[in-house]
Write a protein that holds these residues in place. Structure first.
Motif, PDB file in Angstrom:
ATOM      1  N   ILE A 114      -5.541  -3.378   8.919  1.00 10.50           N
ATOM      2  CA  ILE A 114      -5.857  -2.597   7.724  1.00 10.50           C
ATOM      3  C   ILE A 114      -6.495  -1.277   8.142  1.00 10.50           C
ATOM      4  CG2 ILE A 114      -7.040  -2.597   5.509  1.00 10.50           C
ATOM      5  CD1 ILE A 114      -4.869  -4.767   5.869  1.00 10.50           C
ATOM      6  N   PRO A 115      -5.844  -0.135   7.853  1.00 10.67           N
ATOM      7  CA  PRO A 115      -6.423   1.155   8.228  1.00 10.67           C
ATOM      8  C   PRO A 115      -7.783   1.364   7.569  1.00 10.67           C
ATOM      9  CG  PRO A 115      -4.127   1.400   7.546  1.00 10.67           C
ATOM     10  CD  PRO A 115      -4.535   0.001   7.203  1.00 10.67           C
ATOM     11  N   ALA A 116      -8.662   2.072   8.264  1.00 14.00           N
ATOM     12  CA  ALA A 116     -10.035   2.260   7.785  1.00 14.00           C
ATOM     13  C   ALA A 116     -10.077   2.858   6.386  1.00 14.00           C
ATOM     14  CB  ALA A 116     -10.805   3.145   8.765  1.00 14.00           C
ATOM     15  N   ASN A 117      -9.190   3.820   6.083  1.00 10.62           N
ATOM     16  CA  ASN A 117      -9.240   4.480   4.781  1.00 10.62           C
ATOM     17  C   ASN A 117      -8.656   3.631   3.658  1.00 10.62           C
ATOM     18  OD1 ASN A 117      -6.560   4.636   5.484  1.00 10.62           O
ATOM     19  ND2 ASN A 117      -6.344   6.829   5.089  1.00 10.62           N
ATOM     20  N   ILE A 173       0.886  -1.170   0.000  1.00  6.10           N
ATOM     21  CA  ILE A 173       0.000   0.000   0.000  1.00  6.10           C
ATOM     22  C   ILE A 173       0.917   1.212   0.000  1.00  6.10           C
ATOM     23  CG2 ILE A 173      -1.930   1.138   1.163  1.00  6.10           C
ATOM     24  CD1 ILE A 173      -2.408  -1.565   2.638  1.00  6.10           C
ATOM     25  N   PRO A 174       1.285   1.731  -1.191  1.00  5.16           N
ATOM     26  CA  PRO A 174       2.336   2.745  -1.280  1.00  5.16           C
ATOM     27  C   PRO A 174       2.109   3.976  -0.406  1.00  5.16           C
ATOM     28  CG  PRO A 174       1.835   1.883  -3.449  1.00  5.16           C
ATOM     29  CD  PRO A 174       0.807   1.324  -2.512  1.00  5.16           C
ATOM     30  N   ARG A 175       0.861   4.390  -0.245  1.00  8.01           N
ATOM     31  CA  ARG A 175       0.598   5.614   0.516  1.00  8.01           C
ATOM     32  C   ARG A 175       0.105   5.324   1.934  1.00  8.01           C
ATOM     33  NH1 ARG A 175      -1.955   9.736  -4.056  1.00  8.01           N
ATOM     34  NH2 ARG A 175      -0.233   9.503  -5.535  1.00  8.01           N
ATOM     35  N   LEU A 176       0.480   4.158   2.443  1.00 11.24           N
ATOM     36  CA  LEU A 176       0.109   3.799   3.808  1.00 11.24           C
ATOM     37  C   LEU A 176       0.716   4.799   4.790  1.00 11.24           C
ATOM     38  CD1 LEU A 176      -1.271   1.575   5.563  1.00 11.24           C
ATOM     39  CD2 LEU A 176       0.980   0.494   5.707  1.00 11.24           C
ATOM     40  N   ASN A 177      -0.099   5.271   5.701  1.00  6.34           N
ATOM     41  CA  ASN A 177       0.351   6.247   6.676  1.00  6.34           C
ATOM     42  C   ASN A 177       0.045   5.750   8.097  1.00  6.34           C
ATOM     43  OD1 ASN A 177       1.391   8.584   7.735  1.00  6.34           O
ATOM     44  ND2 ASN A 177      -0.485   9.770   7.457  1.00  6.34           N
ATOM     45  N   PRO A 178       1.063   5.511   8.945  1.00  2.00           N
ATOM     46  CA  PRO A 178       2.487   5.727   8.653  1.00  2.00           C
ATOM     47  C   PRO A 178       3.050   4.624   7.753  1.00  2.00           C
ATOM     48  CG  PRO A 178       2.232   4.737  10.806  1.00  2.00           C
ATOM     49  CD  PRO A 178       0.842   5.031  10.326  1.00  2.00           C
ATOM     50  N   PRO A 179       4.103   4.921   6.991  1.00  2.00           N
ATOM     51  CA  PRO A 179       4.711   3.886   6.142  1.00  2.00           C
ATOM     52  C   PRO A 179       5.293   2.770   6.995  1.00  2.00           C
ATOM     53  CG  PRO A 179       6.052   5.875   6.200  1.00  2.00           C
ATOM     54  CD  PRO A 179       4.764   6.214   6.886  1.00  2.00           C
ATOM     55  N   ILE A 180       5.111   1.533   6.536  1.00  7.43           N
ATOM     56  CA  ILE A 180       5.578   0.363   7.291  1.00  7.43           C
ATOM     57  C   ILE A 180       6.349  -0.558   6.352  1.00  7.43           C
ATOM     58  CG2 ILE A 180       4.842  -1.726   8.520  1.00  7.43           C
ATOM     59  CD1 ILE A 180       2.408  -0.126   9.498  1.00  7.43           C
ATOM     60  N   ALA A 181       7.498  -1.040   6.801  1.00 10.66           N
ATOM     61  CA  ALA A 181       8.268  -2.038   6.055  1.00 10.66           C
ATOM     62  C   ALA A 181       8.443  -3.264   6.946  1.00 10.66           C
ATOM     63  CB  ALA A 181       9.626  -1.480   5.646  1.00 10.66           C
ATOM     64  N   MET A 241      -9.849  -1.114  14.692  1.00 10.93           N
ATOM     65  CA  MET A 241     -11.246  -1.549  14.671  1.00 10.93           C
ATOM     66  C   MET A 241     -12.153  -0.502  15.310  1.00 10.93           C
ATOM     67  SD  MET A 241     -10.595  -5.543  15.677  1.00 10.93           S
ATOM     68  CE  MET A 241     -12.266  -5.845  16.169  1.00 10.93           C
ATOM     69  N   GLY A 242     -11.678   0.114  16.395  1.00 15.02           N
ATOM     70  CA  GLY A 242     -12.453   1.161  17.050  1.00 15.02           C
ATOM     71  C   GLY A 242     -12.648   2.361  16.158  1.00 15.02           C
TER      72      GLY A 242
END
Length: 262
Positions: A100-103, A64-72, A246-247
């Motif tokens: 998985i972030p909501a957005n 997910i290239p634009r994942l915030n915060p970026p994770i490796a 989840m919250g």
């Protein structure tokens, strides 16, 4: 497992990057088994156990290239995408290392469905948990099934599954059910009663047990149960992160009965 991530094919679907490491074909009937961090971490624990027991080969990854915060994700010094895809015979296994972030839920879910259609997957099967206040009183939690498609329904009847009677589902598996017909898929979600915010290997074990019936494959759950306490300790931190995500997704609906986040 791949020794190095030599990407031979890469495609972007709705901002989600899918990278394949080798050529492969799936014989019919073909399956994609999916597990995300969720209630009781049922999905993640189940998929990691399946990968250990069945020893499939890692053939692709999802970033997910634009994942915030970026994770490796790092293993033995080498980068791995946060979502990995494995293959054994006619079965693909998809497991996420991160909540998985909501957005990201919608674009990721649709990218997975699009990938299933392109790869001619027949069944998408999700393993997940239902947070239950009754879980504390049960040594062996119940398993329920939600489905979309005539063949998926027939599969449940043959294997004597308990149909999830009534409620609303939120998250990726809700999209898998809603959009199954449009993507020419049979969709089947295995929901195990679990602790809402504690890692629950026992709930994962009953989900795996039912999956083994569906696939007609012998999958031992002995190690999963033997190592339950170790798994609880090892996954405690990711459970905290998952509960927070989840919250965020279900906050406006938390007070309403019958709503599940998976």
């Amino acid at each position: 497992m791949v020794k190095s991530l030599n990407i031979i094919r890469e495609e972007e679907i709705g901002g989600i990057l899918i990278q394949e490491y080798e050529e492969f074909k799936l014989e019919s009937p073909s399956f994609l088994i999916v597990g995300f961090p969720d209630a009781g971490l049922v999905g993640g624990i189940s998929l990691n156990h399946l990968i250990r027991e069945l020893n499939p080969k890692e053939i692709a990854g999802i970033d997910i290239p634009r994942l915030n915060p970026p994770i490796a994700i790092i293993r033995k010094g080498e980068y791995h995408p946060p979502i990995r895809i494995f293959k054994k015979d006619n079965i693909l296994f998809l497991v996420s290392e991160i909540p998985i972030p909501a957005n990201t839920v919608q674009p990721l879910s649709y990218a997975i469905l699009e990938y299933c259609m392109r790869r001619r997957v027949d069944y998408v099967i999700g393993l997940t948990g239902i947070g239950s206040t009754e879980r504390l009183n049960k040594e062996k939690p119940d398993v329920f099934i939600a489905y979309e498609g005539d063949q998926a329904k027939r599969m449940i009847l043959i294997n004597e599954g308990k149909v999830f009677d009534e409620g609303m589902l939120m998250g990726p598996f809700a999209i898998f059910l809603k959009e199954a017909k449009r993507f020419n898929l049979q969709s089947l979600i295995i929901l195990a009663e679990s602790f809402p915010d504690l890692p629950d290997p026992e709930a994962a074990s009953v989900a795996v047990e039912y999956l083994s019936k569906i696939l007609s494959i012998k999958i031992s759950i002995d190690k999963l149960l033997e190592e339950a306490e170790y798994i609880r300790l090892r996954t405690k931190e990711i459970m905290k992160q998952t509960a927070k995500v989840m919250g965020q997704m279900g906050r406006s609906a938390e007070a309403q009965p019958g709503i599940l986040y998976t």
